[in-house]
Design a protein around this motif. Structure first.
Motif, PDB file in Angstrom:
ATOM      1  N   ILE A  86     -15.580 -11.312  42.455  1.00 12.28           N
ATOM      2  CA  ILE A  86     -16.680 -11.643  43.361  1.00 12.28           C
ATOM      3  C   ILE A  86     -16.554 -10.767  44.600  1.00 12.28           C
ATOM      4  O   ILE A  86     -15.561 -10.843  45.326  1.00 12.28           O
ATOM      5  N   LEU A  87     -17.556  -9.935  44.842  1.00 13.97           N
ATOM      6  CA  LEU A  87     -17.540  -8.972  45.941  1.00 13.97           C
ATOM      7  C   LEU A  87     -18.438  -9.439  47.084  1.00 13.97           C
ATOM      8  O   LEU A  87     -19.312 -10.293  46.886  1.00 13.97           O
ATOM      9  N   PRO A  88     -18.259  -8.900  48.300  1.00 11.35           N
ATOM     10  CA  PRO A  88     -19.137  -9.280  49.420  1.00 11.35           C
ATOM     11  C   PRO A  88     -20.565  -8.818  49.183  1.00 11.35           C
ATOM     12  O   PRO A  88     -20.810  -7.756  48.616  1.00 11.35           O
ATOM     13  N   LYS A  89     -21.508  -9.614  49.638  1.00 10.15           N
ATOM     14  CA  LYS A  89     -22.918  -9.246  49.571  1.00 10.15           C
ATOM     15  C   LYS A  89     -23.280  -8.556  50.875  1.00 10.15           C
ATOM     16  O   LYS A  89     -24.043  -9.055  51.700  1.00 10.15           O
ATOM     17  N   HIS A  90     -22.739  -7.375  51.043  1.00 10.76           N
ATOM     18  CA  HIS A  90     -22.935  -6.634  52.284  1.00 10.76           C
ATOM     19  C   HIS A  90     -23.774  -5.385  52.059  1.00 10.76           C
ATOM     20  O   HIS A  90     -24.727  -5.125  52.783  1.00 10.76           O
ATOM     21  N   PRO A 129     -23.078  -9.366  60.755  1.00 13.49           N
ATOM     22  CA  PRO A 129     -22.867  -8.062  60.095  1.00 13.49           C
ATOM     23  C   PRO A 129     -24.141  -7.228  60.118  1.00 13.49           C
ATOM     24  O   PRO A 129     -25.263  -7.758  60.011  1.00 13.49           O
ATOM     25  N   VAL A 130     -23.982  -5.930  60.270  1.00 17.77           N
ATOM     26  CA  VAL A 130     -25.133  -5.034  60.241  1.00 17.77           C
ATOM     27  C   VAL A 130     -25.721  -5.008  58.828  1.00 17.77           C
ATOM     28  O   VAL A 130     -25.005  -5.173  57.830  1.00 17.77           O
ATOM     29  N   SER A 131     -27.026  -4.844  58.730  1.00 17.78           N
ATOM     30  CA  SER A 131     -27.697  -4.755  57.438  1.00 17.78           C
ATOM     31  C   SER A 131     -28.908  -3.844  57.586  1.00 17.78           C
ATOM     32  O   SER A 131     -29.211  -3.348  58.684  1.00 17.78           O
ATOM     33  N   ARG A 132     -29.605  -3.612  56.476  1.00 22.99           N
ATOM     34  CA  ARG A 132     -30.762  -2.717  56.506  1.00 22.99           C
ATOM     35  C   ARG A 132     -31.811  -3.206  57.496  1.00 22.99           C
ATOM     36  O   ARG A 132     -32.476  -2.400  58.164  1.00 22.99           O
ATOM     37  N   ASN A 133     -31.987  -4.501  57.635  1.00 23.29           N
ATOM     38  CA  ASN A 133     -33.009  -5.072  58.516  1.00 23.29           C
ATOM     39  C   ASN A 133     -32.458  -5.540  59.852  1.00 23.29           C
ATOM     40  O   ASN A 133     -33.173  -6.180  60.622  1.00 23.29           O
ATOM     41  N   PHE A 134     -31.204  -5.233  60.125  1.00 20.72           N
ATOM     42  CA  PHE A 134     -30.598  -5.644  61.396  1.00 20.72           C
ATOM     43  C   PHE A 134     -29.609  -4.569  61.814  1.00 20.72           C
ATOM     44  O   PHE A 134     -28.430  -4.601  61.465  1.00 20.72           O
ATOM     45  N   THR A 135     -30.118  -3.589  62.558  1.00 23.89           N
ATOM     46  CA  THR A 135     -29.319  -2.419  62.917  1.00 23.89           C
ATOM     47  C   THR A 135     -29.051  -2.287  64.407  1.00 23.89           C
ATOM     48  O   THR A 135     -28.270  -1.430  64.816  1.00 23.89           O
ATOM     49  N   CYS A 136     -29.689  -3.107  65.233  1.00 21.69           N
ATOM     50  CA  CYS A 136     -29.431  -3.059  66.664  1.00 21.69           C
ATOM     51  C   CYS A 136     -29.599  -4.453  67.251  1.00 21.69           C
ATOM     52  O   CYS A 136     -30.192  -5.338  66.625  1.00 21.69           O
ATOM     53  N   ALA A 137     -29.080  -4.637  68.452  1.00 18.09           N
ATOM     54  CA  ALA A 137     -29.083  -5.955  69.074  1.00 18.09           C
ATOM     55  C   ALA A 137     -30.508  -6.426  69.367  1.00 18.09           C
ATOM     56  O   ALA A 137     -31.397  -5.634  69.690  1.00 18.09           O
ATOM     57  N   VAL A 170     -25.805  -9.589  68.289  1.00 18.14           N
ATOM     58  CA  VAL A 170     -25.363  -8.199  68.136  1.00 18.14           C
ATOM     59  C   VAL A 170     -24.877  -7.961  66.710  1.00 18.14           C
ATOM     60  O   VAL A 170     -24.157  -8.793  66.152  1.00 18.14           O
ATOM     61  N   PRO A 171     -25.243  -6.821  66.097  1.00 10.78           N
ATOM     62  CA  PRO A 171     -24.692  -6.483  64.775  1.00 10.78           C
ATOM     63  C   PRO A 171     -23.356  -5.766  64.887  1.00 10.78           C
ATOM     64  O   PRO A 171     -23.104  -5.037  65.855  1.00 10.78           O
ATOM     65  N   PHE A 172     -22.494  -5.984  63.891  1.00  8.77           N
ATOM     66  CA  PHE A 172     -21.210  -5.300  63.811  1.00  8.77           C
ATOM     67  C   PHE A 172     -21.181  -4.490  62.523  1.00  8.77           C
ATOM     68  O   PHE A 172     -21.388  -5.032  61.434  1.00  8.77           O
ATOM     69  N   ASP A 173     -20.917  -3.189  62.652  1.00  4.69           N
ATOM     70  CA  ASP A 173     -20.858  -2.291  61.499  1.00  4.69           C
ATOM     71  C   ASP A 173     -19.441  -2.295  60.941  1.00  4.69           C
ATOM     72  O   ASP A 173     -18.513  -1.790  61.557  1.00  4.69           O
TER      73      ASP A 173
END
Length: 429
Positions: free
Chosen positions: A78-82, A380-388, A403-406
């Motif tokens: 089972i891997l992260p859904k990141h 966590p940062v994602s395609r639809n959440f790239t900046c605060a 805030v997102p974290f990469d």
């Protein structure tokens, strides 16, 4: 049917026939499905939600990642859904390995030497590889020996004569000596635990390189007994200066022997089954990155619990425990981490934010900041959440930043530009 399947968080496991397995849906054997149902029921009684039952043929996984090995031999990774669906599973596996190494507080240099970026084996094999390489390095530096008191009967004198036992000997045995002496042996708690973990790896590994290395190391420990009481031996594990070179292998030993993990699958069947809550992995990784990069004079405390929500009959009630508290001089910031994907374009859906989380942060602000200051929610940062997101104002004195974290770049992303972690404190000031 595949003996090993790879899925990710919240995937659907079913016994029904599928055209092909994907990261979000896979077919498992009926025996593995029944074992998962028993596992789910057992941990639900203890308060852990591993998965949910959907009908008679389907299970929905929760936010736990790792690997499960059923008694019938089917392995479920089972891997992260990141990363997004189109990304290869190797990137998700590499991320998970990095998070686990951080959780165990393993030195990054050691991880690089172990080939983290190149080793593409399944998670369980990767964990075993880290243990074997750490154990190999330990052998090069030398095992710790200790003196063991031996009491025996011999035809010769050695060490100290046990006068009381010698005097009590029956007639005709005067030519035997009751003696006691010390022998310098590797039989000590730390080495017994390493032998137990190594035996488990020898039995469980399917990787040819791991198998060869495990059996080569086992030959070096063949005279050493395995641990008979794992918990007692771990309590006796010494952490002094002379045992400093054991610290790296201790983390992996604990992981394999089901003691150091936030959650481990253990029971009558002792396969390599490891589960981690992604919320805990994410929180620990962010904590380690921030602590290593804060400016001089700033201090970070994790899981602080100085205040409570209220007082009842003179005693505090309902502890308030934020994930992170950063202090610098008279300034203070409260930070909390959440493992959840947000959508910065979904204003009507409140970006995917939880009202309960905002209540929680508001309470932190009142107790820890006195109603004045800055609060931070880290996702966590994602395609639809790239900046605060723009700040959320509880009032003119108390604001909340989302805030997102990469995880790949190890940095917080504030406003429209990437900001290194070591600039966190002045950025919030």
């Amino acid at each position: 049917m595949d003996s090993r399947i790879v899925v990710r968080e919240y995937a659907r496991l079913t016994t029904a026939k599928l055209p092909s397995n994907t990261l979000d849906e896979a077919q498992v054997s009926p025996s593995a499905f029944a074992w998962l149902c028993e596992l789910m029921a057992g941990y639900r009684r203890s308060g852990a939600q591993l998965m949910q039952l959907e009908g008679r043929q389907c299970l929905r996984l929760d936010s736990y990642v790792g690997v499960l090995e059923s008694p019938c031999g089917q392995v479920i990774e089972i891997l992260p859904k990141h990363h997004e669906e189109g990304d290869c599973e190797a990137a998700s596996r590499q991320l998970l390995c990095k998070l686990i190494a951080s959780l165990l507080d393993t030195d990054s240099r050691e991880v690089d030497e172990a080939g983290l970026q190149l080793y593409q084996a399944p998670l369980a094999e990767w964990v075993m590889r880290q243990f074997l390489r750490a154990l190999e390095q330990l052998f090069k530096r030398g095992l710790r020996f200790d003196y063991q008191r031996i009491e025996e009967e011999q035809r010769f004198l050695r060490g100290q004569l046990d006068v009381v036992r010698q005097m009590r000997q029956p007639p005709g045995r005067d030519h035997y000596f009751q003696i006691r002496h010390d022998v310098f042996l590797p039989d000590r708690p730390e080495n017994r635990l390493l032998k137990s973990a190594l035996q488990l790896v020898c039995e469980a590994t399917q990787d040819s390189d791991n198998w060869r290395l495990a059996h080569a190391l086992a030959n070096l420990l063949h005279e050493l007994p395995a641990s008979r009481n794992t918990e007692a031996d771990f309590r006796q594990w010494r952490d002094d200066r002379l045992m400093a070179h054991y610290q790296v292998v201790k983390s992996w030993c604990e992981l394999i022997l089901y003691r150091h993990m936030p959650l481990a699958v253990a029971g009558d069947y002792r396969g390599i089954s490891l589960l981690f809550p992604m919320e805990k992995l994410f929180e620990d990784y962010v904590t380690r990155c921030l602590r290593a990069s804060l400016q001089a004079g700033a201090h970070l405390t994790a899981q602080v619990s100085r205040h409570s929500l209220c007082v009842h009959q003179g005693k505090p009630m309902f502890k308030l425990q934020p994930d992170l508290l950063i202090e610098q001089g008279n300034s203070c910031w409260v930070l909390d981490t959440k493992w959840k994907k947000l959508d910065s374009s979904d204003r009507e859906g409140k970006y995917g934010l939880s009202q309960a989380d905002f209540y929680q942060l508001f309470a932190y602000g009142q107790r820890y900041l006195g109603g004045k200051g800055e609060l931070v929610l880290i996702y966590p940062v994602s395609r639809n959440f790239t900046c605060a997101l723009l700040p959320f104002e509880f009032d003119s004195a108390l604001r909340l930043h989302v805030v997102p974290f990469d995880l790949d770049k190890e940095q917080l992303l504030l406003a429209d530009s990437s900001l290194p972690i070591n600039s966190l404190v002045p950025a919030l000031a």
